[in-house]
Design a protein around this motif. Structure first.
Motif, PDB file in Angstrom:
ATOM      1  N   ASN A 125       4.811 -28.119 -62.207  1.00  0.00           N
ATOM      2  CA  ASN A 125       5.710 -28.903 -63.027  1.00  0.00           C
ATOM      3  C   ASN A 125       6.861 -28.065 -63.297  1.00  0.00           C
ATOM      4  N   LEU A 126       7.284 -26.871 -62.843  1.00  0.00           N
ATOM      5  CA  LEU A 126       8.553 -26.330 -62.671  1.00  0.00           C
ATOM      6  C   LEU A 126       9.022 -26.829 -61.433  1.00  0.00           C
ATOM      7  N   GLN A 127       8.227 -26.970 -60.538  1.00  0.00           N
ATOM      8  CA  GLN A 127       8.744 -27.352 -58.841  1.00  0.00           C
ATOM      9  C   GLN A 127       9.386 -28.884 -59.293  1.00  0.00           C
ATOM     10  N   GLY A 128       8.646 -29.684 -59.962  1.00  0.00           N
ATOM     11  CA  GLY A 128       8.807 -31.256 -60.229  1.00  0.00           C
ATOM     12  C   GLY A 128       9.866 -31.462 -61.337  1.00  0.00           C
ATOM     13  N   GLY A 129      10.186 -30.435 -62.205  1.00  0.00           N
ATOM     14  CA  GLY A 129      11.234 -30.548 -62.904  1.00  0.00           C
ATOM     15  C   GLY A 129      10.999 -30.883 -64.465  1.00  0.00           C
ATOM     16  N   SER A 130       9.670 -30.795 -64.619  1.00  0.00           N
ATOM     17  CA  SER A 130       9.173 -31.025 -66.082  1.00  0.00           C
ATOM     18  C   SER A 130       9.337 -29.848 -66.993  1.00  0.00           C
ATOM     19  N   LEU A 131       9.502 -28.729 -66.452  1.00  0.00           N
ATOM     20  CA  LEU A 131       9.667 -27.366 -66.975  1.00  0.00           C
ATOM     21  C   LEU A 131      11.164 -26.437 -66.491  1.00  0.00           C
ATOM     22  N   ASP A 132      11.880 -25.972 -67.152  1.00  0.00           N
ATOM     23  CA  ASP A 132      12.935 -25.279 -66.897  1.00  0.00           C
ATOM     24  C   ASP A 132      12.599 -23.514 -66.324  1.00  0.00           C
ATOM     25  N   LEU A 133      11.673 -23.256 -67.266  1.00  0.00           N
ATOM     26  CA  LEU A 133      11.369 -21.767 -66.982  1.00  0.00           C
ATOM     27  C   LEU A 133       9.782 -21.582 -66.979  1.00  0.00           C
ATOM     28  N   VAL A 134       9.252 -20.486 -66.374  1.00  0.00           N
ATOM     29  CA  VAL A 134       7.812 -20.399 -66.382  1.00  0.00           C
ATOM     30  C   VAL A 134       7.449 -18.848 -66.378  1.00  0.00           C
ATOM     31  N   LEU A 135       6.589 -18.410 -67.079  1.00  0.00           N
ATOM     32  CA  LEU A 135       6.046 -16.958 -66.925  1.00  0.00           C
ATOM     33  C   LEU A 135       4.917 -17.178 -65.980  1.00  0.00           C
ATOM     34  N   VAL A 136       4.880 -16.332 -64.987  1.00  0.00           N
ATOM     35  CA  VAL A 136       3.827 -16.515 -63.983  1.00  0.00           C
ATOM     36  C   VAL A 136       3.283 -15.180 -63.331  1.00  0.00           C
ATOM     37  N   ASP A 137       2.116 -14.960 -63.321  1.00  0.00           N
ATOM     38  CA  ASP A 137       1.799 -13.826 -62.609  1.00  0.00           C
ATOM     39  C   ASP A 137       1.900 -13.534 -61.136  1.00  0.00           C
ATOM     40  N   SER A 138       2.265 -12.388 -60.748  1.00  0.00           N
ATOM     41  CA  SER A 138       2.767 -12.076 -59.369  1.00  0.00           C
ATOM     42  C   SER A 138       1.892 -12.506 -58.281  1.00  0.00           C
ATOM     43  N   ARG A 139       0.437 -12.414 -58.561  1.00  0.00           N
ATOM     44  CA  ARG A 139      -0.484 -12.901 -57.688  1.00  0.00           C
ATOM     45  C   ARG A 139      -0.378 -14.431 -57.182  1.00  0.00           C
ATOM     46  N   SER A 140      -0.276 -15.283 -58.313  1.00  0.00           N
ATOM     47  CA  SER A 140      -0.258 -16.632 -58.245  1.00  0.00           C
ATOM     48  C   SER A 140       1.126 -17.104 -57.711  1.00  0.00           C
ATOM     49  N   LEU A 141       1.993 -16.387 -57.970  1.00  0.00           N
ATOM     50  CA  LEU A 141       3.554 -16.720 -57.327  1.00  0.00           C
ATOM     51  C   LEU A 141       3.532 -16.454 -55.800  1.00  0.00           C
ATOM     52  N   PHE A 142       2.802 -15.288 -55.459  1.00  0.00           N
ATOM     53  CA  PHE A 142       2.917 -15.108 -53.928  1.00  0.00           C
ATOM     54  C   PHE A 142       2.172 -16.056 -53.310  1.00  0.00           C
ATOM     55  N   ASP A 143       0.916 -16.200 -53.865  1.00  0.00           N
ATOM     56  CA  ASP A 143      -0.194 -17.173 -53.360  1.00  0.00           C
ATOM     57  C   ASP A 143       0.452 -18.663 -52.903  1.00  0.00           C
ATOM     58  N   ALA A 144       1.518 -19.254 -54.069  1.00  0.00           N
ATOM     59  CA  ALA A 144       2.243 -20.370 -54.183  1.00  0.00           C
ATOM     60  C   ALA A 144       3.096 -20.465 -53.167  1.00  0.00           C
ATOM     61  N   ILE A 145       3.981 -19.292 -52.937  1.00  0.00           N
ATOM     62  CA  ILE A 145       4.998 -19.241 -52.199  1.00  0.00           C
ATOM     63  C   ILE A 145       4.491 -19.181 -50.496  1.00  0.00           C
ATOM     64  N   ASN A 146       3.415 -18.610 -50.405  1.00  0.00           N
ATOM     65  CA  ASN A 146       2.780 -18.204 -48.914  1.00  0.00           C
ATOM     66  C   ASN A 146       1.552 -19.224 -48.671  1.00  0.00           C
ATOM     67  N   LYS A 147       1.364 -20.195 -49.660  1.00  0.00           N
ATOM     68  CA  LYS A 147       0.113 -21.270 -49.402  1.00  0.00           C
ATOM     69  C   LYS A 147      -1.152 -20.301 -49.106  1.00  0.00           C
ATOM     70  N   THR A 148      -1.448 -19.422 -49.818  1.00  0.00           N
ATOM     71  CA  THR A 148      -2.674 -18.585 -49.705  1.00  0.00           C
ATOM     72  C   THR A 148      -3.499 -18.763 -50.896  1.00  0.00           C
ATOM     73  N   GLY A 149      -4.820 -18.098 -51.029  1.00  0.00           N
ATOM     74  CA  GLY A 149      -5.501 -18.137 -52.256  1.00  0.00           C
ATOM     75  C   GLY A 149      -5.868 -19.499 -52.683  1.00  0.00           C
ATOM     76  N   LYS A 150      -5.755 -19.801 -54.140  1.00  0.00           N
ATOM     77  CA  LYS A 150      -6.077 -21.025 -54.649  1.00  0.00           C
ATOM     78  C   LYS A 150      -4.980 -21.880 -54.326  1.00  0.00           C
ATOM     79  N   PHE A 151      -3.950 -21.716 -53.420  1.00  0.00           N
ATOM     80  CA  PHE A 151      -2.924 -22.569 -53.261  1.00  0.00           C
ATOM     81  C   PHE A 151      -2.982 -23.111 -51.745  1.00  0.00           C
ATOM     82  N   ALA A 152      -3.860 -22.584 -50.982  1.00  0.00           N
ATOM     83  CA  ALA A 152      -3.996 -22.937 -49.611  1.00  0.00           C
ATOM     84  C   ALA A 152      -4.075 -24.332 -49.275  1.00  0.00           C
ATOM     85  N   PHE A 153      -4.857 -24.885 -49.965  1.00  0.00           N
ATOM     86  CA  PHE A 153      -4.967 -26.331 -49.746  1.00  0.00           C
ATOM     87  C   PHE A 153      -4.098 -27.200 -50.591  1.00  0.00           C
ATOM     88  N   LEU A 154      -3.090 -26.706 -51.403  1.00  0.00           N
ATOM     89  CA  LEU A 154      -2.096 -27.380 -52.235  1.00  0.00           C
ATOM     90  C   LEU A 154      -0.839 -27.876 -51.322  1.00  0.00           C
TER      91      LEU A 154
END
Length: 324
Positions: free
Chosen positions: A77-106
């Motif tokens: 939702n932050l990426q799409g513009g529905s949110l302006d700020l987000v509190l996120v765990d560093s593990r999830s953020l790292f996976d999202a940026i690098n397309k690993t973990g639960k973000f591997a197929f997203l």
């Protein structure tokens, strides 16, 4: 003539009212994504929004709580513009940026996300019984440990420690797979002595952990270990964390461990001046944040700079840090 004169008088007084009235300045709405109600992320977001609303007159912060799996939901939702700020765990953020973990197929491009500052840490602590003869990580070998339910965070972190030490289950006399969510099976087993060591993940100080240490003859194990240090250095989503002596009454020395950080991030579309003012607010309100909760005392320019995980700092955050 009389009508024109009345219109002129009305316009004159209307202009005077516009000049002297402060209510015509409309606040800029910020939407801050957090975890679900009851989570520490939700509590932290409420503290941050209250601080912004009280001290930044032309900003209006509104907290948006997500359900379970909130990191993926909030980042998208932050990426799409529905949110302006987000509190996120560093593990999830790292996976999202690098397309690993639960973000591997997203198939979502998160390249427009930008870092601001760390807010709090989530340590991984090893709780051991005082009568088990465990003074270091090496002493865990041959003992009875609970690894947590397969797939759980506890299970993942125990496996992370075991891999760092090159251990297998055969190195222990008993490895349990007890869940903390099913009538606190893990703490019961620890209190009865069935398990001599277990992983505990949470925000400190933690009331439940304090009670466990006091009533069940437990202590926190110092994991100041070369293998753990190498683990932290090799994983950008982890940090070395030190828990002070006075955190729990039963602790007589500081405890070195590791864990993740909760980071405040934004979209690159959020204007630079707004982010600059938020950074200034965080920097000047350390005492207020620590009063709200002891763990909310992480912010500093140095820590903000090193917490980006390869994510570029927002231009407003980078400018604030460069000027300090």
């Amino acid at each position: 003539m009389r009508v024109n004169r009345n219109v002129w008088i009305f316009c004159f007084f209307l202009n005077i009212c516009l000049l002297i009235s402060p209510v015509f300045v409309q606040a800029f709405d910020l939407r801050l994504g957090t975890g679900p109600p009851g989570s520490f992320s939700y509590f932290s977001g409420r503290v941050l929004c209250r601080m912004m609303n009280n001290q930044l007159a032309d900003l209006s912060c509104r907290q948006v709580a997500a359900a379970d799996g909130h990191d993926a939901y909030n980042l998208t939702n932050l990426q799409g513009g529905s949110l302006d700020l987000v509190l996120v765990d560093s593990r999830s953020l790292f996976d999202a940026i690098n397309k690993t973990g639960k973000f591997a197929f997203l198939d979502i491009d998160y390249s427009n996300l930008r870092g601001l500052a760390p807010v709090y840490e989530t340590p991984v602590v090893m709780v051991v019984r005082n009568d088990a003869g465990i003074q270091s990580l090496t002493d865990l070998q041959g003992k009875r440990i609970n690894a947590g339910t397969p797939g759980s965070i506890q299970y993942q972190e125990m496996n992370r420690i075991m891999n760092a030490k090159e251990w297998t289950r055969d190195d222990f006399s008993l490895v349990g797979d007890l869940s903390p969510s099913q009538s606190n099976d893990d703490t019961k087993a620890f209190c009865f002595g069935t398990m001599q060591a277990m992983i505990y993940i949470g925000i400190h100080p933690d009331f439940s952990l304090r009670r466990l240490l006091k009533t069940c003859n437990g202590t926190l194990l110092n994991m100041d270990d070369n293998d753990i240090e190498s683990l932290v250095h090799a994983d950008p989503a982890l940090w070395r964390i030190e828990l002070p002596v006075d955190l729990y009454p039963t602790q007589t020395e500081k405890v070195v461990t590791f864990g993740t950080r909760s980071l405040l991030i934004a979209s690159e579309d959020l204007d630079s001046e707004t982010v600059y003012r938020i950074m200034d607010l965080l920097d000047k309100n350390g005492k207020y944040l620590k009063t709200a909760h002891r763990s909310l005392s992480l912010f500093s320019q140095e820590i903000a700079r090193e917490s980006a995980l390869g994510l570029p700092l927002h231009s407003g955050a980078a400018r604030y840090i460069a000027e300090r």
